[in-house]
Design an enzyme around this catalytic site. Sequence first.
Site, PDB file in Angstrom:
ATOM      1  N   SER A 199      -5.717   7.343  -3.999  1.00  0.00           N
ATOM      2  CA  SER A 199      -5.570   8.639  -3.335  1.00  0.00           C
ATOM      3  C   SER A 199      -5.497   9.563  -4.362  1.00  0.00           C
ATOM      4  CB  SER A 199      -4.337   8.563  -2.629  1.00  0.00           C
ATOM      5  OG  SER A 199      -4.487   9.624  -1.816  1.00  0.00           O
ATOM      6  N   ASP A 241     -10.073   5.752   7.046  1.00  0.00           N
ATOM      7  CA  ASP A 241      -9.105   6.613   6.363  1.00  0.00           C
ATOM      8  C   ASP A 241      -8.940   7.934   6.992  1.00  0.00           C
ATOM      9  OD1 ASP A 241      -7.932   7.857   4.325  1.00  0.00           O
ATOM     10  OD2 ASP A 241      -8.483   6.969   2.864  1.00  0.00           O
ATOM     11  N   HIS A 290      -5.834   4.417   5.090  1.00  0.00           N
ATOM     12  CA  HIS A 290      -5.335   5.026   3.710  1.00  0.00           C
ATOM     13  C   HIS A 290      -4.074   4.104   3.211  1.00  0.00           C
ATOM     14  CE1 HIS A 290      -5.711   8.117   1.005  1.00  0.00           C
ATOM     15  NE2 HIS A 290      -4.367   8.183   0.801  1.00  0.00           N
TER      16      HIS A 290
END
Length: 258
Positions: free
Chosen positions: A128, A199, A232
């Site tokens: 991320s 995501d 995610h």
Amino acid sequence: MSYNNSSASSGSGTARRTFEFGRTHVVRPKANHQATIVWLHGLGDNGSSWSQLLETLPLPNIKWICPTAPTRPVAIFGGFPCTAWFDGGDISENAPDDMEGLNASAAHIANLLSTEPPNIRLGVGGFSMGAATALYSATCHALGRYRDGNAYPVNLSAVVALSGWLPCSRTLKNQIEGSHEALRRAAALPLFLCHGLADDVVAFRQGEQSAQTLSQAGFRNLIFRSYNGLGHYTVPEETDEVCSWLTANLGLEGFRLN
């Protein structure tokens, strides 16, 4: 550890922020030490959580360094303070880039790698916001400098980015094309990008656009993997591919995934 990012402008008396980085966790290699990778956590996380996962991977020749980002107010959370490698209010190509925060984090990573033995291959990876910072470090390596003009001091051999995006993407192509050395370094650096199609935090199109921008800017040794149904987070299929890719690109001994 703190990094005080001094101004690159001559005669500037503007005060710069000092960033206090959190605790660094280290996973020692279980066999012959061949590579060291700094691994960067996501927004609001810390180095400890990733060190526990990395310790379980079948990569006995890698030393993992897992730093913790500074705690700072973050615009995307309305100014609420949390651990973050840089500030950001939006994940898009049009969002303003926190150059001071990015340069401070990239310098902290480089400092961690700079004390490794000369025969050890060096890499950066992350998830991320950590992946975004890893990709920013890749561009600093190619350019040979941070965006404030200071020299980038380490030679990277691999960069991994999971569920991330590329900061400073708008100007990258022109900057790299302006230097033969930058083009050479970009073409030689292996990059492995992974992103989930489901995501809902960093949209898949952002990861895909970042891979395209890097490729167009001269990063020829780039692989972009997509995963159906992945949100995610990470899954064993993804980490298995990362292990295989690192083993191949860093020339590691020890266990190999089939």
